[in-house]
Design a protein around this motif. Structure first.
Motif, PDB file in Angstrom:
ATOM      1  N   VAL A   1      -1.722   2.050   2.217  1.00 53.49           N
ATOM      2  CA  VAL A   1      -0.871   2.690   2.056  1.00 53.49           C
ATOM      3  C   VAL A   1      -0.521   3.714   0.329  1.00 53.49           C
ATOM      4  O   VAL A   1       0.326   3.818   0.509  1.00 53.49           O
ATOM      5  CB  VAL A   1       0.196   0.947   2.066  1.00 53.49           C
ATOM      6  CG1 VAL A   1       1.577   1.955   0.964  1.00 53.49           C
ATOM      7  CG2 VAL A   1      -0.103   0.412   3.029  1.00 53.49           C
ATOM      8  N   ILE A   2      -1.717   3.290  -0.211  1.00 52.44           N
ATOM      9  CA  ILE A   2      -0.946   4.108  -1.638  1.00 52.44           C
ATOM     10  C   ILE A   2      -2.302   5.557  -1.807  1.00 52.44           C
ATOM     11  O   ILE A   2      -1.414   5.682  -2.303  1.00 52.44           O
ATOM     12  CB  ILE A   2      -2.579   2.795  -3.121  1.00 52.44           C
ATOM     13  CG1 ILE A   2      -1.790   1.674  -3.357  1.00 52.44           C
ATOM     14  CG2 ILE A   2      -2.550   4.232  -4.114  1.00 52.44           C
ATOM     15  CD1 ILE A   2      -0.663   1.536  -3.362  1.00 52.44           C
TER      16      ILE A   2
ATOM     17  N   SER B   1      -1.874   7.697   0.999  1.00 55.26           N
ATOM     18  CA  SER B   1      -0.825   7.963   1.286  1.00 55.26           C
ATOM     19  C   SER B   1       0.586   7.677   0.632  1.00 55.26           C
ATOM     20  O   SER B   1       0.948   9.899   1.324  1.00 55.26           O
ATOM     21  CB  SER B   1      -0.552   7.472   3.302  1.00 55.26           C
ATOM     22  OG  SER B   1       0.010   6.355   2.671  1.00 55.26           O
ATOM     23  N   SER B   2       0.874   7.385  -0.011  1.00 56.87           N
ATOM     24  CA  SER B   2       2.060   7.257  -0.570  1.00 56.87           C
ATOM     25  C   SER B   2       2.090   8.442  -1.467  1.00 56.87           C
ATOM     26  O   SER B   2       2.646   9.440  -1.637  1.00 56.87           O
ATOM     27  CB  SER B   2       2.681   6.229  -1.060  1.00 56.87           C
ATOM     28  OG  SER B   2       2.752   5.165  -0.245  1.00 56.87           O
TER      29      SER B   2
ATOM     30  N   ILE C   1       4.180  11.148  -0.992  1.00 52.18           N
ATOM     31  CA  ILE C   1       5.376  11.809  -2.255  1.00 52.18           C
ATOM     32  C   ILE C   1       5.312  13.860  -2.958  1.00 52.18           C
ATOM     33  O   ILE C   1       6.183  13.813  -2.804  1.00 52.18           O
ATOM     34  CB  ILE C   1       4.954  10.834  -3.767  1.00 52.18           C
ATOM     35  CG1 ILE C   1       5.509   9.760  -3.438  1.00 52.18           C
ATOM     36  CG2 ILE C   1       5.613  11.422  -4.495  1.00 52.18           C
ATOM     37  CD1 ILE C   1       5.387   8.433  -4.180  1.00 52.18           C
TER      38      ILE C   1
ATOM     39  N   ALA D   1      -0.118  10.272   5.886  1.00 48.07           N
ATOM     40  CA  ALA D   1       0.712  10.947   4.445  1.00 48.07           C
ATOM     41  C   ALA D   1       1.572  11.509   5.260  1.00 48.07           C
ATOM     42  O   ALA D   1       3.155  11.643   4.355  1.00 48.07           O
ATOM     43  CB  ALA D   1      -0.272  11.855   3.958  1.00 48.07           C
TER      44      ALA D   1
ATOM     45  N   MET E   1       5.005   9.954   5.134  1.00 50.48           N
ATOM     46  CA  MET E   1       5.620   9.398   3.709  1.00 50.48           C
ATOM     47  C   MET E   1       6.284  10.644   3.077  1.00 50.48           C
ATOM     48  O   MET E   1       7.356  10.701   2.542  1.00 50.48           O
ATOM     49  CB  MET E   1       4.670   9.240   2.440  1.00 50.48           C
ATOM     50  CG  MET E   1       4.694   7.485   2.854  1.00 50.48           C
ATOM     51  SD  MET E   1       5.482   6.755   2.109  1.00 50.48           S
ATOM     52  CE  MET E   1       5.064   4.983   2.157  1.00 50.48           C
TER      53      MET E   1
ATOM     54  N   VAL F   1      10.529  11.593   2.247  1.00 55.47           N
ATOM     55  CA  VAL F   1      10.344  11.760   0.783  1.00 55.47           C
ATOM     56  C   VAL F   1      11.175  12.909   0.614  1.00 55.47           C
ATOM     57  O   VAL F   1      11.961  13.507   0.069  1.00 55.47           O
ATOM     58  CB  VAL F   1       9.030  11.785  -0.316  1.00 55.47           C
ATOM     59  CG1 VAL F   1       9.771  12.565  -1.635  1.00 55.47           C
ATOM     60  CG2 VAL F   1       8.542  10.558  -0.229  1.00 55.47           C
TER      61      VAL F   1
ATOM     62  N   THR G   1      12.235   4.943  -3.765  1.00 49.80           N
ATOM     63  CA  THR G   1      11.689   4.003  -3.391  1.00 49.80           C
ATOM     64  C   THR G   1      12.345   3.402  -2.732  1.00 49.80           C
ATOM     65  O   THR G   1      10.838   2.845  -2.321  1.00 49.80           O
ATOM     66  CB  THR G   1      11.804   3.180  -5.146  1.00 49.80           C
ATOM     67  OG1 THR G   1      12.922   3.291  -5.328  1.00 49.80           O
ATOM     68  CG2 THR G   1      11.098   3.881  -6.234  1.00 49.80           C
TER      69      THR G   1
ATOM     70  N   LEU H   1      11.110   4.589   0.387  1.00 52.23           N
ATOM     71  CA  LEU H   1      10.035   4.873   0.656  1.00 52.23           C
ATOM     72  C   LEU H   1       8.890   3.043   0.861  1.00 52.23           C
ATOM     73  O   LEU H   1       7.697   3.070   1.247  1.00 52.23           O
ATOM     74  CB  LEU H   1       8.669   4.950  -1.098  1.00 52.23           C
ATOM     75  CG  LEU H   1       8.746   6.793  -1.178  1.00 52.23           C
ATOM     76  CD1 LEU H   1       8.220   6.937  -2.765  1.00 52.23           C
ATOM     77  CD2 LEU H   1       8.176   6.646  -0.158  1.00 52.23           C
TER      78      LEU H   1
ATOM     79  N   GLN I   1       9.212   2.160   4.268  1.00 55.76           N
ATOM     80  CA  GLN I   1       8.084   3.012   5.399  1.00 55.76           C
ATOM     81  C   GLN I   1       6.814   2.513   4.696  1.00 55.76           C
ATOM     82  O   GLN I   1       5.154   2.035   5.635  1.00 55.76           O
ATOM     83  CB  GLN I   1       8.217   4.522   4.684  1.00 55.76           C
ATOM     84  CG  GLN I   1       6.886   5.562   5.653  1.00 55.76           C
ATOM     85  CD  GLN I   1       7.713   5.171   6.891  1.00 55.76           C
ATOM     86  OE1 GLN I   1       8.672   4.519   7.519  1.00 55.76           O
ATOM     87  NE2 GLN I   1       7.012   5.785   7.685  1.00 55.76           N
ATOM     88  N   GLY I   2       6.471   1.866   3.873  1.00 57.85           N
ATOM     89  CA  GLY I   2       4.880   1.184   3.663  1.00 57.85           C
ATOM     90  C   GLY I   2       4.811   0.095   4.243  1.00 57.85           C
ATOM     91  O   GLY I   2       3.716  -0.318   4.477  1.00 57.85           O
TER      92      GLY I   2
END
Length: 288
Positions: free
Chosen positions: A96-97, A99-100, A104, A159, A162, A166, A202, A205, A208-209
Motif C-alpha cells: 500500500v505504501i 503503490s501510494s 501519487i 500503483a 492509485m 489521484v 487523502t 486515497l 483505495q488503500g
C-alpha cells in the motif's frame, strides 16, 4: 471534489464514531483490529515456536494440545498462522505504501500538468491492461523471489489504481479558485501540489488503500502458492497453503486454517473500505 474535501475536513473528528455506527463497517474495523493485534502479540498468545519441529506429532489433527493441529513436520498450525499473519500483513501494508507513493507522483503529474497528462495516462492504461497476477509474476520472476521484490512488484502493479484516483481528483482541484489564486500569487508549484492538491485527495486515497491492502494479501498468497513469492522458509498464509496442498485429502486443516485467515482478513478490509467510501463520499453520504 471541493465538497469532498470540505466534508472530510469538517467531519473527520467524528469519523470513527460514524464508522462504528454502521454495523458492517464496525464489524470490519473490529475484525481487522483483532487480526492485527493477534499477529503483533503472537509470541504471547502461543507457547510454541513457529519453527519448532516434533516428528512424533506430525500431521496431528486438532486436539486440546494443538488447537488447529500440526503440519507434516509437527509444527503447531495455530502458531504458524499467527506468525504468518505478521509477514502477510506487513507485506500487504508495504505494498500500500509503495503503490501510494508511485501512484501519487504519477497522478499529480498527469492531473496537474496538461502536457504530461496524455503520455502518463497511456502508461497507466498500458499497465492496467495486464492482469494483476500475471504482471506480478513477470516482475517477481525478473527481480527474483524475495519479500522485498514481492513488495516492489505488487507496489508497481497496484500503483496505476492509485494514480487514476489521484489524477481524477487533481483534474478537478486544479481548476478551483484557490488554486488559481495561488498560481497568480506565484506560489511554487510543489507547494501548491502538496498544500492545496494532495491534502484534498487523502479521503479517496484512504478508501483505495483499504481495497489495495486486501488485494495485496490475496496477491501475495497467490504468488507464494505458485512458488514465485516469498521463500517457503518464511511462514506466510500463502506458503502454508502451498506446503499443505499435498496433504489435502489426509490433513485438510493444513489448508483450511490459513485459508480461513485470508478470507476473514480480506472480508474485513472490504467491509471497512465500503464503510469508509460511504462516509467520505458526500454523494453517498446523503443516502445514509
Amino acid at each position: 471534489m471541493a465538497a469532498l474535501a470540505s466534508s472530510a475536513q469538517g467531519k473527520s473528528p467524528n469519523l470513527l464514531v460514524r464508522l462504528l455506527a454502521r454495523p458492517t463497517a464496525a464489524a470490519g474495523l473490529i475484525v481487522i483490529t483483532l487480526v492485527v493485534l493477534a499477529a503483533i502479540f503472537a509470541p504471547l498468545l502461543t507457547p510454541h515456536s513457529p519453527s519448532q519441529l516434533s516428528i512424533v506429532n506430525r500431521l496431528t489433527a486438532p486436539n486440546s494440545q494443538f488447537w488447529l493441529g500440526t503440519d507434516e513436520l509437527g509444527r503447531d498450525i495455530l502458531t504458524r498462522v499467527l506468525y504468518a499473519g505478521q509477514t502477510s500483513l506487513s507485506v500487504a501494508f508495504s505494498v500500500v505504501i509503495v503503490s501510494s507513493l508511485i501512484g501519487i507522483v504519477l497522478g499529480l503529474v498527469a492531473g496537474f500538468f496538461r502536457r504530461a497528462d496524455a503520455p502518463v495516462s497511456r502508461v497507466i492504461d498500458a499497465m492496467m491492461a495486464f492482469p494483476d497476477i500475471l504482471l506480478a509474476i513477470a516482475l517477481v520472476a525478473a527481480l527474483g523471489a524475495s519479500a522485498f521484490n514481492v513488495v516492489l512488484a505488487l507496489g508497481i502493479v497496484y500503483a496505476p489504481r492509485m494514480a487514476r484516483v489521484v489524477r481524477a481528483s487533481t483534474l478537478v482541484i486544479r481548476e478551483l479558485p484557490y488554486v488559481e489564486a495561488a498560481r497568480a500569487l506565484a506560489v511554487p508549484t510543489p507547494v501548491i501540489l502538496v498544500r492545496h492538491v494532495l491534502r484534498n485527495v487523502t479521503s479517496p486515497l484512504l478508501v483505495q488503500g483499504t481495497f489495495i491492502f486486501a488485494q495485496a494479501i490475496l496477491a501475495e498468497a497467490g504468488l507464494s502458492f505458485l512458488g514465485v513469492g516469498i521463500s517457503p522458509d518464511i511462514p506466510t498464509w500463502g506458503t502454508m497453503i502451498s506446503a499443505g496442498r499435498q496433504f489435502m485429502n489426509s490433513a485438510s486443516w493444513l489448508l483450511f486454517y490459513p485459508g480461513l485467515a485470508i478470507v476473514i482478513t480480506v472480508l474485513a478490509l472490504q467491509l471497512l473500505g465500503d464503510g469508509l467510501r460511504d462516509l467520505l463520499d458526500p454523494r453517498l453520504a446523503k443516502d445514509i
